[in-house]
Design an enzyme around this catalytic site. Sequence first.
Site, PDB file in Angstrom:
ATOM      1  N   ASP A   1       0.780  -1.301  -0.127  1.00 10.19           N
ATOM      2  CA  ASP A   1       0.095  -0.083   0.001  1.00 10.19           C
ATOM      3  C   ASP A   1       0.855   1.374   0.080  1.00 10.19           C
ATOM      4  O   ASP A   1       1.871   1.359   0.525  1.00 10.19           O
ATOM      5  CB  ASP A   1      -0.917   0.046   1.318  1.00 10.19           C
ATOM      6  CG  ASP A   1      -1.681  -1.105   1.472  1.00 10.19           C
ATOM      7  OD1 ASP A   1      -2.314  -1.738   0.257  1.00 10.19           O
ATOM      8  OD2 ASP A   1      -2.260  -1.406   2.550  1.00 10.19           O
ATOM      9  N   LYS A   2       0.241   2.352  -0.533  1.00 13.80           N
ATOM     10  CA  LYS A   2       0.879   3.581  -0.312  1.00 13.80           C
ATOM     11  C   LYS A   2       1.636   3.890   1.074  1.00 13.80           C
ATOM     12  O   LYS A   2       2.733   4.441   0.899  1.00 13.80           O
ATOM     13  CB  LYS A   2      -0.058   4.626  -0.841  1.00 13.80           C
ATOM     14  CG  LYS A   2       0.709   6.113  -1.066  1.00 13.80           C
ATOM     15  CD  LYS A   2      -0.447   6.947  -1.785  1.00 13.80           C
ATOM     16  CE  LYS A   2      -0.289   8.262  -1.153  1.00 13.80           C
ATOM     17  NZ  LYS A   2      -1.102   9.201  -1.394  1.00 13.80           N
TER      18      LYS A   2
END
Length: 233
Positions: free
Chosen positions: A104-105
């Site tokens: 994920d970011k």
Amino acid sequence: MRLDKFISSQRTDLSRNDVKALVKKGLVTVDGKKAKKSDMQIDENTACVQVSGEEISYRKFIYLMLNKPQGVVCSTKEGACPTVIDIIPEKYRREGLFPAGRLDKDTEGFVLLTDDGQLAHRMLSPKSHVPKRYFVRLEKPYEQGYAEAFESGMTIDGGEKCLPAEFIPLDKENECEVVLHEGKFHQVKRMFEALGNKVIYLKRIMIGALPLDEALALGEVKEIADITPLEQR
Ligand code: URA
């Protein structure tokens, strides 16, 4: 293989025209002799090619360990956020390089970047079950029963059933490690949500039997010399 093709395939910062210009300037040597033409044929497996005195060694595929910082996305497409490809040094960029598995970011840690489609396919296949280890910091202390819940194969939101996973408590009451054998969307976060807790920091620290190099600062990348541990369970 043509000399210009060979050089630009190994050094994507140099186009074939750049190579032509460098050959003209006498800055490219093949087996110690100045190359006369950029389209000359070479044996890429045996030739010693140098550009401005720096040897270009032939690697069919490249395997990179990136310590991904937060705010960077695991995609190859241009968007509002920088991608894992944007942040690696030019010298590692090659056609076909992509992240084999996503974070994920806001997740940090080990991202494997490669242009070896077959290895990536094996690693990403649902049947591969290559373990991925994460360091997790939780909003609230972990509770008795988490290990059992992980081991039994949890059901997360939407009714998705997870494969058995490991929960390893650490000394601090809100820190632990988790080992997954698959990669569902936001899986670690969703597993803790199902237990009424929340992940506030997540870092991938191992893929297969290959740990993230602790000397690698966030945003740094290094070549993986031996890829065998990547697929070890
Ligand atoms: N699980 C998550 O929730 N996020 C990741 O980035 C990786 C695993």
